[in-house]
Design a protein around this motif. Structure first.
Motif, PDB file in Angstrom:
ATOM      1  N   SER A 101       0.817  -1.212   0.000  1.00 42.32           N
ATOM      2  CA  SER A 101       0.000   0.000   0.000  1.00 42.32           C
ATOM      3  C   SER A 101       0.851   1.262   0.000  1.00 42.32           C
ATOM      4  O   SER A 101       0.323   2.370  -0.078  1.00 42.32           O
ATOM      5  N   ARG A 151      -4.851   4.750 -11.827  1.00 38.63           N
ATOM      6  CA  ARG A 151      -4.188   3.745 -11.014  1.00 38.63           C
ATOM      7  C   ARG A 151      -4.338   2.371 -11.663  1.00 38.63           C
ATOM      8  O   ARG A 151      -5.409   2.004 -12.147  1.00 38.63           O
ATOM      9  N   VAL A 180      -4.955  -1.187 -11.385  1.00 36.77           N
ATOM     10  CA  VAL A 180      -5.553  -2.179 -10.494  1.00 36.77           C
ATOM     11  C   VAL A 180      -6.275  -3.205 -11.357  1.00 36.77           C
ATOM     12  O   VAL A 180      -6.615  -2.939 -12.512  1.00 36.77           O
ATOM     13  N   ARG A 235     -10.000  -2.812 -13.930  1.00 33.93           N
ATOM     14  CA  ARG A 235     -10.414  -1.416 -14.001  1.00 33.93           C
ATOM     15  C   ARG A 235     -11.082  -1.135 -15.347  1.00 33.93           C
ATOM     16  O   ARG A 235     -10.795  -1.791 -16.358  1.00 33.93           O
TER      17      ARG A 235
END
Length: 261
Positions: free
Chosen positions: A219, A229, A231, A234
């Protein structure tokens, strides 16, 4: 009997009337001509938006190589790569450039007052856009900013998307028009460190250290690209100019995206 004297009295001033009318007309015209230089001077003395001052030093021929870029104390300077002679300089009242990012067709600069600007790189003909980075000026003046190292980051090889990284957020802008495309805030209790960033393929990885020792290291490192971002699963918003996105591009985003203008 009374009519004749009235006609004579009325006839007397008939001759001079045209001259008097001409004088009345000439006076406003003369005043207007006298005021014209003052109006012109007032127009030229108006302050430029954001305190911008661009000076073009040399004419640029079509096909000329893109100029190099550097900051010279109070200004951004574009110079001929072969001779080193300046092509144009760009300064702003009350601010100085902290870092300059070259991109194809763009000269992007971060200023000490927290403003990001994009100037036409080839000839300095225009400052295309200005974007203020909220709350960044005090941090930029502090040693923690490390001279704004890593604050400006290209998000794709052609420089079409720009990331501005500050401790509280990463904001991505489309270079063509400065449109805000997405914002990624730092995790609560954590802060981004722009100077601690590295590229891995198409991803930009940025350190996000946290005050809580229990926060896992996964994190404390964020990976982003031009779409936001990185991830799993997405569905990011496309970054093309309005009208240029292909049909079927999804518009839902996991991060906090700004709507196109």
């Amino acid at each position: 009997m009374s009519v004749v004297p009235f006609e004579v009295a009325a006839a007397g001033p008939v001759g001079p009337v045209p001259a008097r009318r001409g004088s009345r007309l000439a006076l406003p015209v003369a005043l207007g001509l006298l005021a014209l230089p003052l109006i012109t001077a007032a127009h030229h003395s108006r302050p430029a938006p954001y305190g911008d001052h661009i000076t073009v030093h040399a004419r640029v021929d079509d096909g000329a190589a893109a100029p190099g870029l550097r900051s010279t104390g109070r200004a951004v300077e574009a110079y001929d790569p072969a001779t080193g002679r300046p092509r144009w300089t760009y300064s702003r009242e009350g601010a100085r450039p902290l870092t300059v990012l070259p991109a194809p067709g763009h000269a992007i600069a971060l200023w000490s007052d927290g403003l990001v600007t994009d100037t036409a790189r080839a000839d300095g003909s225009a400052v295309r856009w200005h974007r203020a980075i909220p709350g960044s000026a005090p941090w930029l003046r502090s040693p923690a900013a490390r001279g704004a190292a890593g604050v400006l980051q290209p998000l794709d090889p052609r420089g079409r998307m720009l990331a501005v990284v500050t401790p509280h957020r990463i904001a991505a802008y489309r270079s063509a028009d400065g449109d805000l495309r997405w914002v990624l805030p730092a995790r609560p209790g954590c802060a981004f460190e722009p100077a601690r960033s590295v590229r891995h393929g198409s991803a930009l990885m940025i350190a996000q250290p946290c005050g809580d020792a229990a926060t896992p290291w996964t994190s404390q490192l964020i990976a982003v690209d031009d779409l936001g971002r990185i991830v799993p699963r997405r569905t990011p918003l496309g970054n093309e100019l309005p009208g240029g996105a292909p049909d079927g591009v999804p518009t839902r985003a996991e991060n906090e995206f700004a709507p196109p203008r």
